[in-house]
Design a protein around this motif. Sequence first.
Motif, PDB file in Angstrom:
ATOM      1  N   GLU A  69      -4.384  -7.607  -8.589  1.00  0.00           N
ATOM      2  CA  GLU A  69      -5.582  -7.712  -9.406  1.00  0.00           C
ATOM      3  C   GLU A  69      -6.817  -7.845  -8.528  1.00  0.00           C
ATOM      4  OE1 GLU A  69      -5.235 -10.848 -12.296  1.00  0.00           O
ATOM      5  OE2 GLU A  69      -3.834  -9.681 -13.500  1.00  0.00           O
ATOM      6  N   LEU A  70      -7.933  -7.456  -9.097  1.00  0.00           N
ATOM      7  CA  LEU A  70      -9.232  -7.566  -8.436  1.00  0.00           C
ATOM      8  C   LEU A  70     -10.105  -8.489  -9.272  1.00  0.00           C
ATOM      9  CD1 LEU A  70      -9.712  -3.789  -7.635  1.00  0.00           C
ATOM     10  CD2 LEU A  70      -9.023  -5.584  -6.040  1.00  0.00           C
ATOM     11  N   PRO A  71      -9.910  -9.795  -9.151  1.00  0.00           N
ATOM     12  CA  PRO A  71     -10.674 -10.725  -9.974  1.00  0.00           C
ATOM     13  C   PRO A  71     -12.172 -10.608  -9.717  1.00  0.00           C
ATOM     14  CG  PRO A  71      -9.309 -11.914  -8.381  1.00  0.00           C
ATOM     15  CD  PRO A  71      -9.028 -10.457  -8.217  1.00  0.00           C
ATOM     16  N   GLY A  72     -12.929 -10.645 -10.796  1.00  0.00           N
ATOM     17  CA  GLY A  72     -14.388 -10.618 -10.671  1.00  0.00           C
ATOM     18  C   GLY A  72     -14.990  -9.234 -10.512  1.00  0.00           C
ATOM     19  N   GLY A 101     -15.032  -1.393  -0.229  1.00  0.00           N
ATOM     20  CA  GLY A 101     -15.144  -2.835  -0.029  1.00  0.00           C
ATOM     21  C   GLY A 101     -13.956  -3.394   0.736  1.00  0.00           C
ATOM     22  N   ALA A 102     -13.747  -4.685   0.598  1.00  0.00           N
ATOM     23  CA  ALA A 102     -12.742  -5.387   1.397  1.00  0.00           C
ATOM     24  C   ALA A 102     -11.313  -4.991   1.072  1.00  0.00           C
ATOM     25  CB  ALA A 102     -12.906  -6.895   1.205  1.00  0.00           C
ATOM     26  N   HIS A 121      -6.217   2.751   2.563  1.00  0.00           N
ATOM     27  CA  HIS A 121      -6.013   1.509   3.310  1.00  0.00           C
ATOM     28  C   HIS A 121      -6.313   0.377   2.339  1.00  0.00           C
ATOM     29  CE1 HIS A 121      -5.893   3.862   7.025  1.00  0.00           C
ATOM     30  NE2 HIS A 121      -6.868   4.562   6.478  1.00  0.00           N
ATOM     31  N   LEU A 122      -5.274  -0.420   2.009  1.00  0.00           N
ATOM     32  CA  LEU A 122      -5.379  -1.470   1.004  1.00  0.00           C
ATOM     33  C   LEU A 122      -5.190  -2.833   1.636  1.00  0.00           C
ATOM     34  CD1 LEU A 122      -2.953   0.256  -1.515  1.00  0.00           C
ATOM     35  CD2 LEU A 122      -5.441   0.363  -1.557  1.00  0.00           C
ATOM     36  N   THR A 123      -5.991  -3.776   1.221  1.00  0.00           N
ATOM     37  CA  THR A 123      -5.848  -5.159   1.657  1.00  0.00           C
ATOM     38  C   THR A 123      -5.930  -6.046   0.420  1.00  0.00           C
ATOM     39  OG1 THR A 123      -6.956  -4.621   3.737  1.00  0.00           O
ATOM     40  CG2 THR A 123      -6.725  -6.951   3.194  1.00  0.00           C
ATOM     41  N   PRO A 124      -4.771  -6.516  -0.082  1.00  0.00           N
ATOM     42  CA  PRO A 124      -4.801  -7.379  -1.263  1.00  0.00           C
ATOM     43  C   PRO A 124      -5.674  -8.606  -1.018  1.00  0.00           C
ATOM     44  CG  PRO A 124      -2.563  -6.695  -0.762  1.00  0.00           C
ATOM     45  CD  PRO A 124      -3.431  -6.264   0.392  1.00  0.00           C
ATOM     46  N   PRO A 125      -6.509  -8.976  -2.006  1.00  0.00           N
ATOM     47  CA  PRO A 125      -7.440 -10.087  -1.798  1.00  0.00           C
ATOM     48  C   PRO A 125      -6.762 -11.426  -1.533  1.00  0.00           C
ATOM     49  CG  PRO A 125      -7.539  -9.316  -4.079  1.00  0.00           C
ATOM     50  CD  PRO A 125      -6.634  -8.390  -3.332  1.00  0.00           C
ATOM     51  N   ASP A 126      -5.535 -11.628  -2.040  1.00  0.00           N
ATOM     52  CA  ASP A 126      -4.854 -12.900  -1.821  1.00  0.00           C
ATOM     53  C   ASP A 126      -4.007 -12.910  -0.559  1.00  0.00           C
ATOM     54  OD1 ASP A 126      -3.065 -11.063  -2.804  1.00  0.00           O
ATOM     55  OD2 ASP A 126      -2.025 -12.473  -4.121  1.00  0.00           O
ATOM     56  N   ASP A 127      -4.004 -11.796   0.181  1.00  0.00           N
ATOM     57  CA  ASP A 127      -3.200 -11.695   1.397  1.00  0.00           C
ATOM     58  C   ASP A 127      -3.931 -10.818   2.411  1.00  0.00           C
ATOM     59  OD1 ASP A 127      -1.188 -11.959   3.215  1.00  0.00           O
ATOM     60  OD2 ASP A 127       0.301 -10.825   2.084  1.00  0.00           O
ATOM     61  N   PRO A 131      -2.482  -5.707   5.555  1.00  0.00           N
ATOM     62  CA  PRO A 131      -2.983  -4.424   5.064  1.00  0.00           C
ATOM     63  C   PRO A 131      -1.821  -3.462   4.780  1.00  0.00           C
ATOM     64  CG  PRO A 131      -3.387  -4.631   7.406  1.00  0.00           C
ATOM     65  CD  PRO A 131      -2.786  -5.930   6.949  1.00  0.00           C
ATOM     66  N   LEU A 132      -2.033  -2.602   3.800  1.00  0.00           N
ATOM     67  CA  LEU A 132      -1.046  -1.611   3.404  1.00  0.00           C
ATOM     68  C   LEU A 132      -1.665  -0.228   3.538  1.00  0.00           C
ATOM     69  CD1 LEU A 132      -0.241  -3.441   0.083  1.00  0.00           C
ATOM     70  CD2 LEU A 132       1.224  -3.464   2.103  1.00  0.00           C
ATOM     71  N   THR A 133      -0.843   0.769   3.796  1.00  0.00           N
ATOM     72  CA  THR A 133      -1.333   2.141   3.897  1.00  0.00           C
ATOM     73  C   THR A 133      -0.489   3.032   2.996  1.00  0.00           C
ATOM     74  OG1 THR A 133      -1.996   1.770   6.186  1.00  0.00           O
ATOM     75  CG2 THR A 133      -1.809   4.043   5.468  1.00  0.00           C
ATOM     76  N   VAL A 134      -1.175   3.866   2.218  1.00  0.00           N
ATOM     77  CA  VAL A 134      -0.507   4.828   1.348  1.00  0.00           C
ATOM     78  C   VAL A 134      -1.078   6.203   1.670  1.00  0.00           C
ATOM     79  CG1 VAL A 134      -0.147   5.593  -1.028  1.00  0.00           C
ATOM     80  CG2 VAL A 134      -0.167   3.140  -0.496  1.00  0.00           C
ATOM     81  N   GLU A 135      -0.190   7.154   1.941  1.00  0.00           N
ATOM     82  CA  GLU A 135      -0.617   8.525   2.214  1.00  0.00           C
ATOM     83  C   GLU A 135      -0.153   9.411   1.069  1.00  0.00           C
ATOM     84  OE1 GLU A 135      -1.133  11.800   5.568  1.00  0.00           O
ATOM     85  OE2 GLU A 135      -1.218   9.656   5.897  1.00  0.00           O
ATOM     86  N   THR A 136      -1.085  10.182   0.505  1.00  0.00           N
ATOM     87  CA  THR A 136      -0.738  11.098  -0.580  1.00  0.00           C
ATOM     88  C   THR A 136      -0.368  12.452  -0.026  1.00  0.00           C
ATOM     89  OG1 THR A 136      -2.920  12.129  -0.919  1.00  0.00           O
ATOM     90  CG2 THR A 136      -2.521   9.993  -1.994  1.00  0.00           C
TER      91      THR A 136
END
Length: 156
Positions: A69-72, A101-102, A121-127, A131-136
């Motif tokens: 989730e992306l709170p706020g 953003g972050a 490039h994903l960085t969950p806000p609670d962790d 970082p996670l990477t997803v390639e399409t």
Amino acid sequence: MSSDGAGGPALFIGTDTDYVALVRPELDPGDEGVRRAAEEAGVTPEELAGSADTWAVLFEQDGEGDGFELPGVRDAEPAEFARRLRDELAAADGPFTVDGGAVLRLDGRPSGTDAYVFTAHLTPPDDAGTPLTVETGPLSAAALLADLDTFLGSLA
């Protein structure tokens, strides 16, 4: 691919097995499953459905996926990300990056005629330390531009 299949605005970038998605799910209090879950939880269906204003990032890579989730986050932020992605893709003649953003950065690079491959490039806000990477796989630029227009229209 953009869709309202989650019951709310959704922007999917990728394929069935490798994607990143920005979604704002909406639950229908009249849906049988929602009513049943609300009864089991001891709340009204309206309480369970909530205000449907929480954005989330979903992702899958090689059949393994999750989300956060992306709170706020307000509608304006995913809309601005989609606008920037649309502008970059429409003008692109080479690699480009869209910074969301972050928690999200999207790198696009050409892959054949009228197609792009994206690395999210994903960085969950609670962790923030994971970082996670997803390639399409290759995506049609024209189809993605149409999906971006649909997504932006759903937020208007």
